[in-house]
Each structure stands twice: as structure tokens, then as C-alpha cells.
Design an enzyme around this catalytic site. Structure first.
Site, short mmCIF file in Angstrom:
data_model
loop_
_atom_site.label_atom_id
_atom_site.label_comp_id
_atom_site.label_asym_id
_atom_site.label_seq_id
_atom_site.Cartn_x
_atom_site.Cartn_y
_atom_site.Cartn_z
N GLN A 1 42.22 68.19 90.56
CA GLN A 1 43.35 67.22 90.95
C GLN A 1 44.22 66.38 90.06
O GLN A 1 43.80 66.31 89.12
CB GLN A 1 42.50 66.19 91.87
CG GLN A 1 43.27 65.60 93.05
CD GLN A 1 44.29 66.36 93.92
OE1 GLN A 1 45.17 66.77 93.29
NE2 GLN A 1 43.77 66.53 95.15
N GLU B 1 52.51 75.22 89.75
CA GLU B 1 52.09 75.43 91.12
C GLU B 1 53.31 75.14 92.06
O GLU B 1 54.02 74.42 91.90
CB GLU B 1 50.90 74.39 91.38
CG GLU B 1 50.37 74.60 92.82
CD GLU B 1 49.22 73.90 93.37
OE1 GLU B 1 48.12 73.72 92.49
OE2 GLU B 1 49.45 72.76 94.14
N ALA C 1 33.45 75.34 100.00
CA ALA C 1 34.29 76.25 99.07
C ALA C 1 33.08 77.05 98.27
O ALA C 1 33.78 78.43 98.21
CB ALA C 1 34.92 75.62 97.92
N PRO D 1 57.78 76.95 101.15
CA PRO D 1 58.63 76.02 102.05
C PRO D 1 58.87 76.35 103.48
O PRO D 1 58.18 77.24 103.81
CB PRO D 1 59.87 76.40 101.14
CG PRO D 1 59.79 77.54 100.20
CD PRO D 1 58.43 78.08 100.47
N PHE E 1 54.54 75.63 96.47
CA PHE E 1 54.06 75.63 97.92
C PHE E 1 55.08 76.31 98.76
O PHE E 1 56.16 76.08 98.26
CB PHE E 1 53.54 74.17 98.27
CG PHE E 1 54.87 73.36 98.29
CD1 PHE E 1 55.63 73.37 99.41
CD2 PHE E 1 54.95 72.38 97.40
CE1 PHE E 1 56.59 72.41 99.54
CE2 PHE E 1 55.94 71.42 97.43
CZ PHE E 1 57.02 71.41 98.70
N ARG F 1 37.92 74.55 99.89
CA ARG F 1 37.42 74.09 101.33
C ARG F 1 38.99 73.75 102.14
O ARG F 1 39.13 74.26 103.32
CB ARG F 1 36.66 72.96 101.61
CG ARG F 1 36.00 72.76 102.85
CD ARG F 1 35.76 71.38 103.31
NE ARG F 1 36.94 70.43 103.35
CZ ARG F 1 36.76 69.49 103.67
NH1 ARG F 1 35.56 68.85 104.20
NH2 ARG F 1 37.90 68.76 103.70
#
Lengths: 601, 601
Positions: free
Chosen positions: A189, A25, A135, A29, A27, A115
Site C-alpha cells: 500500500q 498502476e 485473498a 475510468p 484504474f 480481498r
């Protein structure tokens, strides 16, 4: 498009093959420089063999365009499957629709429906007036409007949702409602406590949820990052983690090493506990490389799937079936993808039918020098004489220089077997920019030359491409006449072409034979694409020259070289003769070079 | 269609390569049995490497339809280029048009334009009221109406035309008028005197005629035929021919031997006399094989051109580019050509795009047993037990039987390397009807496995196809599970299919790598064409059974076998493992068979 790009199909396949898989995974930048670095990193980490990469939707929604653009780039240039996050935060349905349409357009078939966190700046989470509150509504919406096109993942919280107050039973109902709405599997998670995870999985199963569960794992990369993450997500960490890490918290190297062992042991236990039915790991990379790499190494997980082709395919929908490319762009794959972006189709994935395509302009897509003036000066200095120039090419071939204007990356691993020969060539004034050694039936899982399905054999014809002066070209072509197995094309900046081939048809220079398959021939040499590449190759040379003042010796050297030199490609068609391609170049060479040739045979 | 099918292009190419070429002339036979034999002979003599074959127009015009049909068959089934004779005798322009249209339709691009002999039954030659009086008019007509589509040859008479009375100068003018009308080259009438030929060639050149001259050569096959021919054409024969032949005229063997030497020496002298500029020989075969073969052997002329593909291509216009076929019809090529005759196209010559074509009916084109009851009984007798049946298959594999119902011809040369293994298979009840050994990069000029352009390498995957009982199939498939490199399809007469392949896509089982070429992959295995072949294979078995009375043990044996047995194809995908395909069949076998396997590796 094949269903094989859906994660569900990948998970089933890996399970059937008894193989552990993993995903990374990333994200988006926040800075352009960070983005550029992340691209390099995703590409490099692609070699670690992730089944897919997962791009988060920025919590605040500010970088949502960047998420889609990351998905596009990963598909087009890095040939990796993606999963795209999509949240309800600040998202009216119209924006959800745009995001899903773009995902589809770029070839992404996997959505993680969330969500989402509250917007940056704090405060409680609030639904968008024209959007979704939960969600499961987003899952429902995607299923209603896109049918089975997307695999839909949802989040699971082994330790409970950080904001939830209703207790585990209610949370389990919420998870169930997401699955009932049409979700295909669950990403969890992050967590560091095996027992918490195992207990939660068993409760999920007891609640009648049968979809696959994929644990989210965050490697411990440094102490600061570790403590920030567990604080943010309120992650419960077993005391023995603290006991092991706290004494070495100032020593990053030790933190990574011990952290890798701690997380690795937990992962191993998860994979080994059969009733959990876990077959893959979703790794939260935090956009870092080393911790993920160390974790995979600790677990003994290495890419088991060979690259499907000797070059990275472009996974945008219309190009997925593409299975043949000219060799000339081997060191500038992105430029090739750009310059052929507007080809309407690759009929049957074959080059033959698209032999005369309209290559995009050389100038249009940065098909020039990909280096800043600063980088160029640092890398290549200010060559003033032909010997200076030869020296740069020699050092690149010897692995002492990370790039040349025509190569985005250092010499390929497979070139190592001929690097001493290439150094000799450059010493003699053949300025090489591309090459491959011959390969006579290496196994498809060969670590250096392998590609394609297992239990196959791969082949290459020896290939050389270089700039050379007209005088040396004349001598070379005379010598080549005595080698009936050699074919060549030579062209100068003005387009004067010389060749001993009698047809425009492609020459397959890389091919493979596999079980129950047609022969794949993914790399070719042909005159039409060589002429398109020629424009680019000379333009790169000229844009390098333009980095220097017009009165400088470097400018004068480079412009005179690229104004007069020929660009030449040479194929030795007998792939069973080891180093024979070098004979016409080095026949007047020193004794030690002759020895090299003889040994090669 | 490529100009390379024109004889003029072939002559230029052979001359440029410094290569002597030859062609065979045949005439349409007068009986159906003679025709059938001639077809076999033309096919067999095709292996002697003629550059093209030449089909005469029957002097009386009665068999003109047969001429066109011979041209068609030679193109479609034997893959040889043709030249078609066309005469003015009894030919109105409308018939000339029909003949030229048919020639074009069948793929023939070469016409020998002749005035022709007087009609059978004697009398003077008379022009047809709606036709032509002279060959030059016919040449003119073809050029006017067909442009450059056809190469046009005309006849030359080194000894003067048998009916001519005007003398050599007038004859030379007549020859010149044929060339001026548009003829491309000259075939000469037969002769046995070098000096007469050489003198005539020099006079032709002196007259300003520059087109190529091809001497017509008639081998001496037996004394009777020799004397009849020289009488008919009033050929002048040097005294030393008579001196050598007359003493042995009762001994055919001696006549052929001495005749070959006499004619061979003359041919050698012609080819060696540089100013004559002769590079090829046109051989009047008189529909016989032995004399032509002996003459070529005497001259040391053997086929220098490899077959372009491992199977004989179909040279009718729409199929010339065809370069891929399923392996199943390997022993029944004519049936394949028939059953695919109505495919609209072979796009790019590739199978991939025509993967689901409508194969013609099994019954429609004699895709049944190609043997008469008489032949079948003579060849295969009346098998009454399974062991009898196995015995037939064993003898075929051992080369002791010339054909099986599924094979038009004896086992191929290349099968010899595995024939002992095949015998063992049949002993064990695997009734083999098709096979090929693996080939790992034989040179393209290899006498057994070679095909395609020179300086290439050819490959094969091992292949077996057989009938087997359901019980034995079950056992075999269990054993095959331990061999991941083996793929198979099995189907019974009812269409129940078993396979371990996961795709309908073709598996290339013969391919080749050549200089400056794509990889050619001319032979494939795929499930769709296997199902089409299955119908044919079972129908052949059933039509064999029907040759016997319904109460006979043979009928009962054969019908019970073909009602219950499976037809199975097996590919070993690792072409580097010599005899590995036999392992699952023979793993319980005798020690000597195991030794064979080990030696093979």
C-alpha cells in the site's frame, strides 16, 4: 509464450543487471471519454519505460469487464506487459474463472490477488456466497487451477490494513498465509514515511518471508488529491511533508515540485538502503501523467531498455513472435493490428510465409477516418483548391499540424532530418503521407533511430509514400529510370498498378544486426500488402471528403483528387546515400534545394 | 526448380544485358586419377565464370555412368549448371531413359542430343536395334517424354559432317529436321576459319532456322594436340594459322601465345559481326585449363556475375533454395553437403526451421582426413613437439602451406588481411583452423568480399576457430569477460561445452543488403551445428594421428593434443571494430602487434 512476460522473471533480470525498474498502476475510468483519454495516456506513458502496467479491478465490481478490456488493449496495441487485479468482492468463482481465462487469452500472466474493498455504497465487506473470504483462498484457487501459468502478487500493508484491528502479529500471519498459498511477491500500500516502511520490511523478512517486496509509491500531483488519498487510506504523513506543502497548497506547480522532491528523496533512500533489497517502484499514477514523469525524472530513471523493434509489438499470445510488418501502416498501427487480427499464425514470426494473407475489410474495423467531423474541421478546415491541400500537407511535414487523415500522430522524431525536403515535395504536388530517412548503421541505443538489443546497429532504406497526379507521375517515372537504385509501386483507386520491381518478394526497409542474433528485418515493402493498404488509404481520403456537403468546393476537390491521383511508394535501396531519394523529385528545383541535397551526401 | 537453370533462359538474359557469355566442355577421363584431377580443374575453372559446363557422352558408351556422375558432382559440389551430352550410339531407349531420369534427378536441365560417333574400334556407325538412328529422333523422344523440362541442343557442322556425302543442302535439311523435332539451339563443331562459319550461319538463317547458334571454339594449347584435332575432325585451317604456328611448333609457350591470338581474333570478329547474332562461345577445353584461360583473357572476358552467395550453392534440385549454412564447414564444403544430404528439406531455404537436423555420421561419407598418408607426410612431415605443430599452422596462415587436415584448400583471399595476426595467434598456441575478418558494408561487387546481386552491400562479423589447451582456454575466457561484444563456444572431445551465449539461436556472421530484397544471411554460428562439426574436427585430428605408428612421437603428440585440447569458436559481434577480435588473444603481445591492432581500428 515466453516466461519473460512474467513479472517475477522481469524482477530477477533487472536485479541481475543492477537496474532499477518501475511500473504504473491505472484504474478503469468511468466515462467513455475518460477511457479514450486513458488509452492515449497509457500509450504515451509507455515511452517512460514502465516494466509493466497494472490495471485495478473496480472496487464495486461494476467495471470488471472494462478491466479485462483494458488489459487486452494494452497488450494488443501498446505492447506493454500487464498485471491484472482480481478481488474477492462480489466475485463468485465462476466470475473469477472468466477473468482468469480472459487474462490468459489476452496475454496477461500476472495477477494481483486481493480481498478487495467493500462494495461502493458503504457497509462492511462481506464474502460472496460462491466466492472467497480471503485473498489467500484466491491465491490458492489460482495456483490449483492454473499451476505456474500466472505470477501472483499480493498486497502488503506497512501501516497495517485500514480495517484491521488484530494488531501487527496477526497481520503478519495473514501475509505469510498468502505467501504460503503460492504468492510470488508483494506490492505494498502507499506510504510516505520511510521509517515505517523500512521497519515493516525488516519485520516481514524476520517472519521468514523471502519473496520480493515492491513499495507502492503515490506521487504528489496536487494538494487536493494528496489530502483525499491520505484521508482515504489513513496514511501517516511525516510532519515535514505538511510543513513543506501547506504554505504552497494553492500553487499546483509548487505542490508538484516540492511533492516530487519529498517523495523522490524517500524513494532514493529506499533504493539506497541495501538490507531492504528493493529494486523497483510501483507507481500509483491515479491515471495522471505529470507527477509520475516528474518523479522518474527526479530519480534520474529513464528507459534503459530500447524498444525491441522499431514498432510496438502486439503482445497478445499468438502475435508475440511477430517480428515483421509492412511499412504502409506505420502511422496507423491499430488499423494494421485490427485488419490482421484473424490471421491464423505468423509462422516463425516471419512475413515471408504469410505473404498473401486475407487482410480484414477496410470498413470492418474503423479503418477509415479516425477523426470526428468537428475535429477534422478544426484541424484541416475547408481546403478548396489544390494549393490549400498542399498547404495542409506542408504544415504537417513542418510539424505545424498535429495530424493528417492518414496519420494518427504528428510526424515522427526521425522524420525531422528530412522535413524541409518533404515540405518542398508537397509544394510541388507530391502529397506525402509516409516517409523515413536512410540510416546507415546507427547504434541500437541511438535516441532517434535506435531499437533492439544493445550493442547492435540499425539500418533503414529511405522511403517515401505520396499521392500524385497521373501527369506528374509520368514525369517522375521517367526521371526515376535514371536511378537504378530506386524501386517503386504506383497504383490508383481503380487498381491500375505500375512498378519497376520484378518480384512480389518483400524489400526489407528497416533491419538490425545484433550480438549473437540473426539479422532482424522488421519493416518491409511489398506489392501485396501495398494493394491492401491502397484500399484503406483511398477510403480514408473518401471518408474525409464525405465530411463536407456534396456541393461544397472541398468535397469536389477531395473526390477529384482521390478519384484520379496515384498512391506511390518509393524506396531508395542504397542506404549509404543520404538524400538521394529526393533527386528525381527535386532535380528541377531551386538552388537552395540543390544545396540541401549536396550537403546531405 | 527455376527455369533460370535452362541454358535458353541464360542465353536470353545475357543477350538482354548485352553481355558475352562462355561455357566449358569436358570429357569423362579414363582413369581414377584423371577423374580426381578433372574435379579439381572443373572447380578451379568455375572461377573463370562459365555460364555452364558441358559433359560429353563417351563415344564408345563405356563411360556413360561416369558422365552422369560427373553431372551430379558438378551440381552438388561446384554449384555450376550443366549440359549433358546424350548420343544414339549403342543406346537402347531404356538406357536413354535412365540417363534422362538421372540428369533430372541431379538437377541438369540441358541435353545435347547427338547421333554420336561410331563405337571405338572403328567401323561404320550402326543404330542400336532398340534405339535411334538419327539425332532428330532422339530430340523427338525427349520432347515427347519430358515436355519442356529440358532445353535441347543439337550439333551444327559449318564445314559439313565429316561422314556426310550428300552435300550442304541435304545437311541443312537434316539440321532443320532436328530443330523441327524440338531442339532449342545449336552448338557448332570446332572450326578455325571465320568465313566458313559466317557463310554457314547466313545459310542456316536463310533456311528459316531462327534458334540461337553457339560457335564451338577449340583453343590451341600445343602443336601436337592442335594437329591431332584438326586431323580427326578434318578441320579446314587457314594458311596464316600454319604460317604463324609452324615456325614455333617446338616451343609450347609460343604456340599457346600465338594460338591464343589467332583464335582470339577469330572469336572477336564473330562477336563483332552483328548479323551473325552470336553472343557466346562454347569452349572445347580438352580437359585443359591454360588455353581456355588465355583465350578468355585475350578477349577481355572475366566473370561479370558475382557469386550469388558467399559459398558455392549445391545445385541439386532439393537444395537449390538453400541459402544458409553454418560457418564451421567453410573449408570442407563437400563434407557439409554429404553430411546433410538426407535432410528432407530446407524449408523456405532457411536454417531456422531445420535447426536440429540429423547430421550424417562423421565416418559415413569420408568426413575424415581427405589426404593419403603419402600426401600427409609430404605436406606436414612428422611434427614431434608442440612447437613443430604450431609451426605447421603458422605456415598455413602465412600462405606457405597449401592445406591443413581441416582445410581442403589454401587460406582464402579475404583471410590475407588478417594473416599476420593469425600467425601470432598460432605462435601463442591457438591452433587456428577457420577465420574471417570483419567486413562493414563492402560493395557486393567487391573483388575480395563481394557476393550477391549488384548494387548491394555485404557484411561479416569477425570469426576465429581454433584448438587450444584447457589452461590457455581458462586464461582466454577470463580476458574475454571484459569484451561484451565477444561470444564464444568451447567444447572438448568429450563434449564438455562452455559458452557465454544464452540461446541456441543462430548468430548471423555473414549477411548482405540488396535492392528490393529481404536481407540475406547465408552464414551462421550456432551451438547445435557446432557440436556436429566438433565430432568431425576431432575425428580429422585423430585420423591424422593414425597415419603414424602408435609408438611414434608424432602419434603421441597428436593424440595428446586432440584428447585434451578444446575446440573454440569466437565471434566479435561489432563488425565495425576492425581487429578487436584479436585483443583478448594478443593483449600481452609485442609492441608491433599492438601497433597492428591500433592501425586496424
Amino acid at each position: 509464450m515466453a516466461d519473460s512476460s512474467k513479472i517475477t522473471a522481469k524482477l530477477e533480470k533487472a536485479k541481475a543487471e543492477g537496474r532499477v525498474w518501475w511500473s504504473f498502476e491505472y484504474f478503469p475510468p468511468r466515462t467513455p471519454q475518460g477511457l479514450s483519454n486513458l488509452y492515449d495516456r497509457i500509450e504515451r506513458m509507455g515511452k517512460l519505460g514502465p516494466e509493466f502496467v497494472d490495471i485495478t479491478w473496480n472496487a464495486g465490481g461494476r467495471t470488471s469487464d472494462l478491466t479485462a478490456s483494458l488489459v487486452k488493449t494494452v497488450h494488443a496495441y501498446f505492447g506493454l506487459e500487464t498485471c491484472m487485479h482480481l478481488t474477492c468482492t462480489n466475485m463468485p468463482r465462476s466470475k473469477v474463472d472468466v477473468a482468469l481465462r480472459e487474462a490468459k487469452e489476452y496475454g496477461c500472466r500476472n495477477i494481483l490477488a486481493l480481498r478487495g474493498d467493500p462494495p461502493a455504497g458503504g457497509g462492511e465487506w462481506e464474502p460472496h456466497a460462491a466466492g472467497f473470504s480471503h485473498a489467500y483462498e484466491l491465491v490458492q484457487y489460482i495456483r490449483e487451477h492454473y499451476g505456474d501459468y500466472f505470477t501472483i502478487a499480493v498486497a502488503g500493508f506497512p501501516e497495517g490494513h485500514p480495517e484491521a484491528t488484530e494488531g501487527p502479529e496477526v497481520e503478519m500471519e495473514q501475509l505469510k498465509s498468502k505467501i504460503d498459498a503460492g504468492a510470488d511477491f508483494i506490492f505494498t500500500q502507499m506510504f510516505y514515511d520511510f521509517d515505517i516502511f523500512a521497519d515493516w520490511v525488516r519485520r516481514v523478512k524476520a517472519a521468514g518471508i523471502t519473496v520480493p517486496i515492491v513499495p507502492g509509491v503515490m506521487p504528489i500531483q496536487n494538494y487536493g488529491g494528496f489530502t483525499r488519498a491520505i484521508a482515504r487510506f489513513r496514511t501517516k504523513v511525516p510532519q515535514y511533508f505538511h510543513d513543506a506543502l501547506d504554505p504552497v497548497k494553492e500553487d499546483d506547480e509548487q505542490v508538484r515540485k516540492i511533492g516530487t522532491e519529498l517523495v523522490g528523496k524517500m524513494c532514493r533512500k529506499i533504493l539506497d538502503t541495501k538490507d531492504l533489497d528493493v529494486h523497483g517502484l510501483h507507481i500509483y499514477t491515479m491515471n495522471l501523467e505529470r507527477g509520475s514523469r516528474m518523479l522518474l525524472e527526479y530519480l534520474g530513471l529513464t528507459p534503459t531498455v530500447n524498444p525491441p523493434l522499431p514498432w510496438k509489438p502486439c503482445l497478445t499470445p499468438k502475435r508475440r513472435e511477430e517480428n515483421i510488418r509492412p511499412i504502409f501502416w506505420a502511422n496507423r498501427a491499430k488499423s494494421y493490428v485490427n485488419r490482421t487480427e484473424f490471421w491464423d499464425e505468423f509462422p516463425n514470426g516471419r512475413w515471408g510465409d504469410a505473404r498473401s494473407p486475407a487482410y480484414g475489410d477496410v470498413d470492418a474495423y474503423g479503418a477509415q477516418l479516425r477523426f470526428s467531423q468537428e475535429d477534422a474541421l478544426k484541424l484541416w478546415g475547408t481546403p478548396e483548391t489544390l494549393d490549400d491541400l498542399k498547404g495542409l500537407f506542408e504544415r504537417f511535414c513542418a510539424g505545424e499540424l498535429a495530424s493528417l487523415p492518414w496519420s494518427d500522430a504528428p510526424v515522427a522524431k526521425e522524420t525531422k532530418v528530412i522535413d524541409q525536403m518533404l515540405v518542398q515535395l508537397n509544394k510541388r504536388g507530391f502529397l506525402t503521407i509516409n516517409s523515413q530517412p536512410p540510416v546507415d548503421g546507427a547504434r541500437s541505443d541511438d535516441p532517434v533511430h535506435g531499437w533492439g538489443p544493445k550493442n547492435g546497429y540499425v539500418y533503414q532504406k529511405a522511403y517515401l509514400e505520396f499521392f500524385v497526379s497521373p501527369q506528374q507521375l509520368d514525369e517522375l517515372l521517367q526521371r526515376i529510370e535514371k536511378h537504378p537504385q530506386i524501386t517503386y509501386h504506383a497504383v490508383n483507386a481503380q487498381g491500375d498498378m505500375r512498378t519497376n520491381t520484378t518480384s512480389d518478394a518483400p524489400n526489407a526497409v528497416t533491419w538490425g544486426c545484433f550480438p549473437h542474433c540473426e539479422i532482424l528485418q522488421p519493416t518491409i515493402v511489398d506489392s501485396i500488402s501495398f494493394l491492401a493498404w491502397k484500399d484503406e488509404a483511398y477510403e480514408i481520403g473518401r471518408s474525409w471528403a464525405r465530411l463536407y456537403g456534396q456541393d461544397s468546393p472541398t468535397y469536389k476537390l477531395l473526390t477529384s483528387v482521390f478519384d484520379s491521383y496515384f498512391l506511390v511508394n518509393v524506396v531508395h535501396n542504397d542506404f549509404k546515400q543520404d538524400l538521394a531519394i529526393f533527386e528525381p523529385f527535386l532535380q528541377d528545383a531551386l538552388p537552395d534545394v540543390e544545396k540541401l541535397q549536396v550537403n546531405g551526401k
